[in-house]
Design a protein around this motif. Structure first.
Motif, PDB file in Angstrom:
ATOM      1  N   LYS A   1      -4.465 -10.128  -8.173  1.00  0.00           N
ATOM      2  CA  LYS A   1      -3.924  -9.598  -6.911  1.00  0.00           C
ATOM      3  C   LYS A   1      -3.268  -8.239  -7.161  1.00  0.00           C
ATOM      4  O   LYS A   1      -3.481  -7.275  -6.430  1.00  0.00           O
ATOM      5  N   SER A   2      -2.521  -8.188  -8.230  1.00  0.00           N
ATOM      6  CA  SER A   2      -1.853  -6.931  -8.544  1.00  0.00           C
ATOM      7  C   SER A   2      -2.866  -5.856  -8.945  1.00  0.00           C
ATOM      8  O   SER A   2      -2.746  -4.690  -8.552  1.00  0.00           O
TER       9      SER A   2
ATOM     10  N   ALA B   1      -5.690  -5.573  -7.804  1.00  0.00           N
ATOM     11  CA  ALA B   1      -6.302  -5.098  -6.552  1.00  0.00           C
ATOM     12  C   ALA B   1      -5.289  -4.240  -5.786  1.00  0.00           C
ATOM     13  O   ALA B   1      -5.515  -3.889  -4.633  1.00  0.00           O
TER      14      ALA B   1
ATOM     15  N   GLU C   1      -2.345  -4.983  -4.598  1.00  0.00           N
ATOM     16  CA  GLU C   1      -1.587  -5.609  -3.506  1.00  0.00           C
ATOM     17  C   GLU C   1      -0.198  -5.951  -4.015  1.00  0.00           C
ATOM     18  O   GLU C   1      -0.063  -6.523  -5.099  1.00  0.00           O
ATOM     19  N   PRO C   2       0.843  -5.633  -3.241  1.00  0.00           N
ATOM     20  CA  PRO C   2       2.187  -6.015  -3.679  1.00  0.00           C
ATOM     21  C   PRO C   2       2.298  -7.530  -3.821  1.00  0.00           C
ATOM     22  O   PRO C   2       1.655  -8.271  -3.081  1.00  0.00           O
TER      23      PRO C   2
ATOM     24  N   SER D   1       4.285 -11.300  -3.877  1.00  0.00           N
ATOM     25  CA  SER D   1       5.382 -11.992  -3.194  1.00  0.00           C
ATOM     26  C   SER D   1       6.468 -12.285  -4.229  1.00  0.00           C
ATOM     27  O   SER D   1       6.205 -12.245  -5.441  1.00  0.00           O
TER      28      SER D   1
ATOM     29  N   TYR E   1       2.503   0.703  -5.981  1.00  0.00           N
ATOM     30  CA  TYR E   1       2.478   2.116  -5.586  1.00  0.00           C
ATOM     31  C   TYR E   1       3.808   2.837  -5.819  1.00  0.00           C
ATOM     32  O   TYR E   1       3.939   4.001  -5.474  1.00  0.00           O
TER      33      TYR E   1
ATOM     34  N   GLN F   1      -1.954   5.378  -1.984  1.00  0.00           N
ATOM     35  CA  GLN F   1      -2.737   4.176  -1.684  1.00  0.00           C
ATOM     36  C   GLN F   1      -4.235   4.452  -1.710  1.00  0.00           C
ATOM     37  O   GLN F   1      -5.027   3.575  -1.988  1.00  0.00           O
TER      38      GLN F   1
END
Ligand code: SF4
Length: 463
Positions: A36-37, A39, A41-42, A44, A305, A396
């Motif tokens: 996920k990271s 990719a 994406e922040p 949770s 980011y 981004q």
């Protein structure tokens, strides 16, 4: 006294719930989180808490490697270098860990005068610095006019071969009209460090004065962004509170700023509590080197980011490892002692605690020895007026790599030609040649055109 009126984004119960997890993630869960990271994406707070439980050395190595990969994807090889400049140590607060605290009689008090600021600025320029962070104590009526004067003075210092092109400020909470004063002198990022979000620890360490207002500190970034500031930075002083709590809290803070203002937090600074002259305060929650490295990596994975800022106050081996685990910026080369009259005579009071006082050339050489990091002095974004949500969009879209690659190479060559020692220059030119070989054709062409201009004596070249 803990309060029950925390801002909605700081959900202490959710943090505690996330941290109640004891189990390390199994291989499949770890893969999912890291993917996920990767990719971009922040994460949770539950996912970040899972990473805190990783204990097998193999899994920890995967975590650190993924953080490095995420940094490479977003920022490429660059490590941006900035210098902290302490301009005043007058302070109305009593923060038990700090040399500037009001009750500390072991340091002399000082406001740097404009001529002294110019001299300090010249010293930074002669090292090759282009980016400066102004640091001062916090008075009950924050000295915004003084800070604004310092910014104006430093922007006009020119030393034959260069100038300071970006000035960020580290400040406490201000009134909206005070932020406007800073904007009027073209301040860059406004850094407002919470240091610890853990309320009990915060109150135990900040006894009186403006900084003892925990709530005001929490609200400051909102006020700044509502008042027209385009870039804010958050920060932790690791060791003051439980690092696990602080990491999750700063994630929630950054997510809140992104959600509401679309700009997020430009940076998260991660410093460890260190002994200060005139303070016997020991870190209530000491952070080991290994934990610190894990903090850096988790923060990079959690907020892909955001710039992660370390300091060369940390031992060299550690900040170098940090640069391989997600760090994108280093604070270094402070001229904390800008006056010829300063001495190190025993017993003499000095106005500013000496801190990040490595010479930039030395830090650059350390980075070059790894043969992969590209030290960067690039200031193209502020030169082009790119900030806030515009900057975030560029990051981004991974524009950091395509535009910043050539710009960083050009800024680094400017450093090598004008400020570096011969050995550093030799290493640097070799690295630039290698980096050029690895660039896609279009970027390589852009970088070579910029390099040609820099080699012919032009400065401040970017696309
Ligand atoms: S407000 Fe800042 S400078 Fe003043 S004592 Fe606290 S930490 Fe130090």
């Amino acid at each position: 006294m803990p309060t029950d009126t925390l801002p909605p984004w700081l959900d202490a119960r959710a943090i505690d719930n996330a941290l109640s997890r004891e189990k390390a993630p199994d291989s499949a869960e770890l893969t999912d989180i890291l993917d996920k990271s990767l990719a971009l994406e922040p994460l949770s707070i539950q996912e970040a808490a899972a990473l805190m439980r990783v204990c097998e050395s193999e899994d920890l190595a995967r975590l650190l490697a993924a953080a490095d990969q995420v940094k490479q994807k977003v920022y490429g090889d660059r490590i941006v270098l900035s210098a902290p400049l302490h301009i005043s140590n007058h302070c109305g607060s009593e923060c038990v860990y700090c040399a500037n605290r009001r009750g500390n009689t072991t340091v002399a008090r000082k406001y740097m005068t404009p001529p002294e600021m110019r001299e300090a600025g010249r010293k930074l320029i002669r090292q090759g610095h282009k980016r400066v962070i102004l640091v001062s104590g916090q008075l009950p009526n924050a000295d915004v006019e003084y800070l604004a004067e310092a910014v104006s003075v430093l922007y006009t210092v020119f030393d034959g071969l260069g100038e300071i092109r970006r000035i960020n400020v580290s400040v406490g909470p201000l009134q909206p009209e005070e932020y406007a004063v800073l904007q009027s002198v073209d301040v860059g990022t406004v850094l407002i460090y919470q240091d610890t979000y853990h309320e009990q620890s915060y109150r135990a360490a900040h006894l009186s004065g403006p900084k003892s207002d925990y709530q005001a500190r929490l609200k400051a970034a909102d006020t700044a962004l509502q008042s027209g500031v385009t870039d804010t930075g958050l920060g932790l002083l690791l060791g003051l509170g439980p690092w696990q709590y602080d990491l999750l809290a700063v994630m929630l803070h950054a997510a809140h700023l992104t959600r509401v203002y679309d700009a997020g937090s430009r940076t998260v600074s991660m410093h460890r509590l260190r002994p200060a002259p005139g303070s016997s305060f020991a870190a209530p929650y000491p952070v080991s080197d290994g934990e610190y490295l894990r903090c850096v990596a988790i923060m990079r994975l959690a907020v892909p980011y955001t710039g992660i800022v370390l300091t060369t106050k940390e031992p060299a081996g550690l900040w170098r490892d940090g640069c391989n685990a997600g760090c994108s910026q280093l604070l270094t080369g402070s001229v904390a002692n800008p006056y010829e009259s300063w001495t190190e005579a025993p017993g003499e009071k000095v106005p500013f605690p000496i801190g990040e006082d490595c010479h930039v050339d030395e830090v650059v050489r350390f980075l070059l020895e790894e043969a992969r990091h590209l030290p960067s002095f690039c200031t193209a974004c502020p030169r082009l007026g790119r900030s806030g949500s515009e900057f975030l969009s560029m990051v981004q879209e991974c524009g950091m790599k395509s535009q910043c690659g050539p710009n960083s190479i050009a800024s680094f060559m400017e450093f090598l030609l004008n400020y570096a020692t011969p050995y550093t220059r030799q290493l640097g030119e070799k690295l630039i040649a290698e980096k050029l070989d690895g660039l896609p054709e279009q970027e390589r062409g852009a970088a070579e055109r910029l390099l040609q201009k820099v080699r012919s004596g032009r400065m401040d070249e970017f696309i």
